[in-house]
Design a protein around this motif. Sequence first.
Motif, PDB file in Angstrom:
ATOM      1  N   THR A  11      -6.119 -14.917  -9.144  1.00 13.06           N
ATOM      2  CA  THR A  11      -5.382 -13.567  -8.970  1.00 13.06           C
ATOM      3  C   THR A  11      -6.608 -12.430  -8.814  1.00 13.06           C
ATOM      4  O   THR A  11      -6.048 -11.436  -7.825  1.00 13.06           O
ATOM      5  N   ASP A  12      -7.396 -12.411  -9.560  1.00 10.62           N
ATOM      6  CA  ASP A  12      -8.348 -11.397  -9.443  1.00 10.62           C
ATOM      7  C   ASP A  12      -9.145 -11.534  -8.145  1.00 10.62           C
ATOM      8  O   ASP A  12      -9.500 -10.319  -7.381  1.00 10.62           O
ATOM      9  N   ALA A  13      -9.274 -12.450  -7.528  1.00 10.93           N
ATOM     10  CA  ALA A  13     -10.234 -12.631  -6.318  1.00 10.93           C
ATOM     11  C   ALA A  13      -9.229 -12.277  -5.287  1.00 10.93           C
ATOM     12  O   ALA A  13      -9.666 -11.391  -4.415  1.00 10.93           O
ATOM     13  N   LYS A  14      -7.878 -12.448  -5.285  1.00 16.89           N
ATOM     14  CA  LYS A  14      -6.876 -11.789  -4.099  1.00 16.89           C
ATOM     15  C   LYS A  14      -6.753 -10.272  -4.335  1.00 16.89           C
ATOM     16  O   LYS A  14      -6.692  -9.458  -3.429  1.00 16.89           O
ATOM     17  N   GLN A  17      -9.872  -8.713  -3.001  1.00 20.68           N
ATOM     18  CA  GLN A  17     -10.145  -9.068  -1.412  1.00 20.68           C
ATOM     19  C   GLN A  17      -9.019  -7.831  -0.885  1.00 20.68           C
ATOM     20  O   GLN A  17      -9.115  -7.152   0.340  1.00 20.68           O
ATOM     21  N   ALA A  18      -7.924  -7.416  -1.459  1.00 21.80           N
ATOM     22  CA  ALA A  18      -7.116  -6.477  -1.081  1.00 21.80           C
ATOM     23  C   ALA A  18      -7.836  -5.325  -1.095  1.00 21.80           C
ATOM     24  O   ALA A  18      -7.522  -4.539  -0.184  1.00 21.80           O
ATOM     25  N   PHE A  77      -9.774  -2.097  -7.180  1.00 21.55           N
ATOM     26  CA  PHE A  77      -9.707  -3.340  -8.052  1.00 21.55           C
ATOM     27  C   PHE A  77      -9.282  -3.140  -9.474  1.00 21.55           C
ATOM     28  O   PHE A  77      -8.430  -3.775 -10.197  1.00 21.55           O
ATOM     29  N   ASN A  78      -9.907  -2.349 -10.098  1.00 21.54           N
ATOM     30  CA  ASN A  78      -9.906  -1.769 -11.483  1.00 21.54           C
ATOM     31  C   ASN A  78      -8.585  -1.176 -11.733  1.00 21.54           C
ATOM     32  O   ASN A  78      -7.882  -1.571 -12.966  1.00 21.54           O
ATOM     33  N   ALA A  79      -8.043  -0.501 -10.877  1.00 22.18           N
ATOM     34  CA  ALA A  79      -6.647   0.269 -10.881  1.00 22.18           C
ATOM     35  C   ALA A  79      -5.504  -0.940 -10.728  1.00 22.18           C
ATOM     36  O   ALA A  79      -4.825  -0.724 -11.612  1.00 22.18           O
ATOM     37  N   LEU A  80      -5.524  -1.739 -10.011  1.00 19.58           N
ATOM     38  CA  LEU A  80      -4.722  -2.826  -9.520  1.00 19.58           C
ATOM     39  C   LEU A  80      -4.840  -3.954 -10.858  1.00 19.58           C
ATOM     40  O   LEU A  80      -3.709  -4.103 -11.164  1.00 19.58           O
TER      41      LEU A  80
END
Length: 83
Positions: A11-14, A17-18, A77-80
């Motif tokens: 999940t974190d990898a996706k 990537q986003a 990434f950290n916000a998501l």
Amino acid sequence: MNDVTGALSPTDAKLKQAAVQLESAFLAEMLKSAGFGDAPEGFGGGAGEEHFASFLREAQAKTMAESGGLGLAEHLFNALKGA
């Protein structure tokens, strides 16, 4: 960001990537605004010049984002992730 093993979960990898893709798109627009890839006045590349220039900008932006870029991807990434 990393789990105990040092690898990102699927999940974190996706999410990562986003975030990198979003930063890449942002950088491509910034490069376009800055005139990166524009042809000099005396030379014209024809009808496809703008298309190929956009490919160059996108490739450059992707490389920049994947190597750290502006740090925008990390913040996204950290916000998501909700950190």
